[in-house]
Design a protein around this motif. Sequence first.
Motif, PDB file in Angstrom:
ATOM      1  N   GLU A 118      55.215 -53.430 -26.095  1.00 33.47           N
ATOM      2  CA  GLU A 118      55.639 -52.454 -25.098  1.00 33.47           C
ATOM      3  C   GLU A 118      57.147 -52.277 -25.223  1.00 33.47           C
ATOM      4  OE1 GLU A 118      53.520 -50.708 -23.365  1.00 33.47           O
ATOM      5  OE2 GLU A 118      51.863 -51.817 -24.293  1.00 33.47           O
TER       6      GLU A 118
ATOM      7  N   SER B 150      63.036 -40.242 -29.286  1.00 29.76           N
ATOM      8  CA  SER B 150      62.505 -41.564 -28.987  1.00 29.76           C
ATOM      9  C   SER B 150      61.371 -41.423 -27.983  1.00 29.76           C
ATOM     10  CB  SER B 150      63.605 -42.462 -28.430  1.00 29.76           C
ATOM     11  OG  SER B 150      64.060 -41.976 -27.179  1.00 29.76           O
ATOM     12  N   THR B 151      60.542 -42.443 -27.869  1.00 30.45           N
ATOM     13  CA  THR B 151      59.409 -42.418 -26.949  1.00 30.45           C
ATOM     14  C   THR B 151      58.956 -43.837 -26.676  1.00 30.45           C
ATOM     15  OG1 THR B 151      57.157 -41.638 -26.605  1.00 30.45           O
ATOM     16  CG2 THR B 151      57.774 -42.195 -28.859  1.00 30.45           C
ATOM     17  N   PHE B 152      58.352 -44.042 -25.492  1.00 32.67           N
ATOM     18  CA  PHE B 152      57.709 -45.312 -25.177  1.00 32.67           C
ATOM     19  C   PHE B 152      56.214 -45.239 -25.461  1.00 32.67           C
ATOM     20  CE2 PHE B 152      61.645 -45.717 -22.835  1.00 32.67           C
ATOM     21  CZ  PHE B 152      61.955 -47.059 -22.992  1.00 32.67           C
TER      22      PHE B 152
ATOM     23  N   LYS C 220      64.592 -52.636 -28.919  1.00 38.30           N
ATOM     24  CA  LYS C 220      64.697 -53.243 -27.582  1.00 38.30           C
ATOM     25  C   LYS C 220      66.045 -53.941 -27.477  1.00 38.30           C
ATOM     26  CE  LYS C 220      62.352 -56.365 -24.331  1.00 38.30           C
ATOM     27  NZ  LYS C 220      62.174 -55.362 -23.263  1.00 38.30           N
TER      28      LYS C 220
ATOM     29  N   GLU D 132      60.476 -49.396 -26.846  1.00 40.84           N
ATOM     30  CA  GLU D 132      60.815 -48.021 -27.171  1.00 40.84           C
ATOM     31  C   GLU D 132      60.748 -47.837 -28.688  1.00 40.84           C
ATOM     32  OE1 GLU D 132      64.373 -44.784 -26.188  1.00 40.84           O
ATOM     33  OE2 GLU D 132      64.728 -46.931 -25.965  1.00 40.84           O
TER      34      GLU D 132
END
Length: 822
Positions: A616, A630-632, A654, A618
């Motif tokens: 979990e 960017s995205t999670f 991170k 980015e």
Amino acid sequence: MAFASRVEDEGPKPWTQYASDHMHSSNALGRWDFNAYDKESWKLGLKGVESRGRNPVVDQGRLFIGDSDKIYCIDVFTGNVLWSFEVSSPVAGSCAIVGDTVIAPMNNRLLGLSTANGEVRWYNGDVGNNISSQTIYKDDHGGKWMYFTTHETTGRAYKYNLNTGRLAWKIETEWPCPGAMGVNSDYGYVGCAAHYKASVLNDGSGGVVDGVEVGTQSFSATMAFDKYCICTMSGGEIIALPRPYSKKDPKILDVGGMTFAPPCSFGDTLIIGDDEGRLVRFNTEGKIIWDKKMPGPVTDGCTVMGDYVLVPVGSKGSDTAGVYIVDGETGEQVKKIPLKSSYVFQPVVAWDRMFVEHGESNNYRNRTLSCFGKPPRTSDQEPKIRVDGGKINAEVGYKGETTRQMTITNEGKIPLELVLLGDSLLFPSKEILGLAPKEKDTVRIAIKAGNRRPGKYNGQMAINYQDPDYGKRTLVMVTASVTVLDKPPEQKDEPPNPPVGLSAKWMVDHVELFWLPPQSGTEPSGYNIFRAGLDGDFPKAPLNKTKVSETFYSDYEVKQGQAYRYRVQTVGKNGLLSDPGNEATVEIPIRLEKVGNLVAKIQGGAVTLTWESEQEVEFLIERNGEMIGSTFDKVFTDPFPPKTKLFYKVFPTKDGKMGPEALAVVDLTPAPEPVPEPPKPPESPQPKKIVIVFTVAKDTATVDGKELSCQGTPYVKGGRTMVPFRFLGESIGAEVSFEKDPATGRVAKVSYALSGKTIVLSVDSRIAVVNGKEITLDAPPEIKDGRTYVPLRFVTDALGGEVSWDAKARQATITYIKQGQL
């Protein structure tokens, strides 16, 4: 660049183990003014031992070095031998200084001697033959660790706890391990180089983190640097382990010549030399910063001294031998310190001086240890004292103390102001003592047991003198052998005291706990370990299923991104338990992993990326070297991609750190207008490929898959494969000829001619003539069992072929393209 000013500011500094430190950086802590002191101030003759990877060690104004029959302790200021210890087997590696003990690697055991007088402190049993120079690492918690290897037909690697004298771990290797191990304390790695294999071990357990098989013998030591261990192979290959993310192949550089020592670290780069005189500065990606040619072969590891690099250069029948001072930034030569030897070992800079061992070769030959620094003074200017009662034997009651008396006499011609410095056992009644010439005084020494348990202990007290010319000097070491007696009987109902100094440290794949035993109270028989999260209570049941006997513990059952608290409890010999000791906290970082199954799909002119990841975090998206978003989530759409070939990279990130990249390629380049294909030209005849496979110690070889007698038996000598002269030439279609010596009737010269190339080799000579040009060989041709053998790789390379080596099968494969034939 002025240098003398820094010498005065720095003061005397030690060099306590091989290659300076546990990382084998070969960085000198001290300085030597090579412009003011470029002449030999004193020298010591040595018988010499067969070795690579050794240097003298220096501390407290004393130098220690092993020889074939003795271990020497030498005054660095005068060159006088303070004491020597006779040994039954040669000391082939470097000694190491740990506190008041000097450790020497013998043939099959390690020997610990008092630095003060050479008395035996301890020795271990048979651990295997040919022990390497040992590596000493002192951690932040007072722990002292010793690493070393052995080599016979196989190898072993050891880690010892010097605080307890117990073995931490031992591993067996398929191949001999001839070099010292390098320790990377920041990442918990230990580098171990064996013949045909280099490995990185886990410092906590000794397990293999990463390794690679190599096609040449690895005689050299290893060096830990930044997050990698840099290993050098005898054939000049240099590899980085664990494998960098950006490289599938751990090899980062091939120097070309033979190398037998680790590189030295210069800032964030490395420097190494080879036996052909090449000196290279490069980084951990293999990028060469500068590449220089030295006047002779670089015979051992280099030493970094501030802005300069000290390079040991030998000679091959010329006067090139010496220590060359090179500017580390540019590689330009600054000065030469000439030596009359053909082989020069690694220079050591300590105590404002340079020490260097040199001799005829690295084999059993006469050698000299030379010192370059301030020359000794006349004897009447030297401080001289006599100590009566300086060797103490005492028994002390439990938590008690006693006293002894000693007399110090100034037997020299100069007044002295002495400083008496004891350890935690010995306490002098006077710390400063002034003595005029011929004057004497009496000093009382208090010997205090403190909280020590019953047993035998060694103590020391230094008598120092602040020399106006040389700085601080230790003139005499007072030694004490103390027995603590009379421990009161333990109360059966008294619980032990808790341990102290607990600390927790993350070590790549586990948490390593360290603590100290209680200093008083009921004697412990072991410990229990408790772990809890940041919130909540500690569990009642310990982590360990059986009590832990050491004062360290490795916890592998932890999760990334979590924080933990630890406590340790003492188990007394009477079976009672202590209260928990101090609490230690550690946070486990997230190890960013490469995303899996990255897929790029074209949908209505847009490109959609999808991937898999259990983390979990980015994700950063890069397109053709430019960050575009960017995205999670685990999906990203590029709505307006350019109409060209696109390289998409996805990085997990991170807390400002980036993990390894995953790559997907999409080609949106518009299709060109079809162009009529021109008629194909007739195919030219393909050259014929000849493949020959030699196996070491086997008298047959395969030529294009057909097994034939090779008229001899291939063998390996000096790291080079030797094969029958005639069979090699005739198998690839070369014209072969030879000449005999009229006087002896033996073959003296052999030659090959093929496709316009010619080679002339002389038996037992390292000089070959290729196309009329003289070239130096690594291994000369020789006659064995009536047949002439030649170095396989040299002949094949000179005739335009290729050679590959399978270390496990011990096979050499030659591929030769025969031009102009179908």
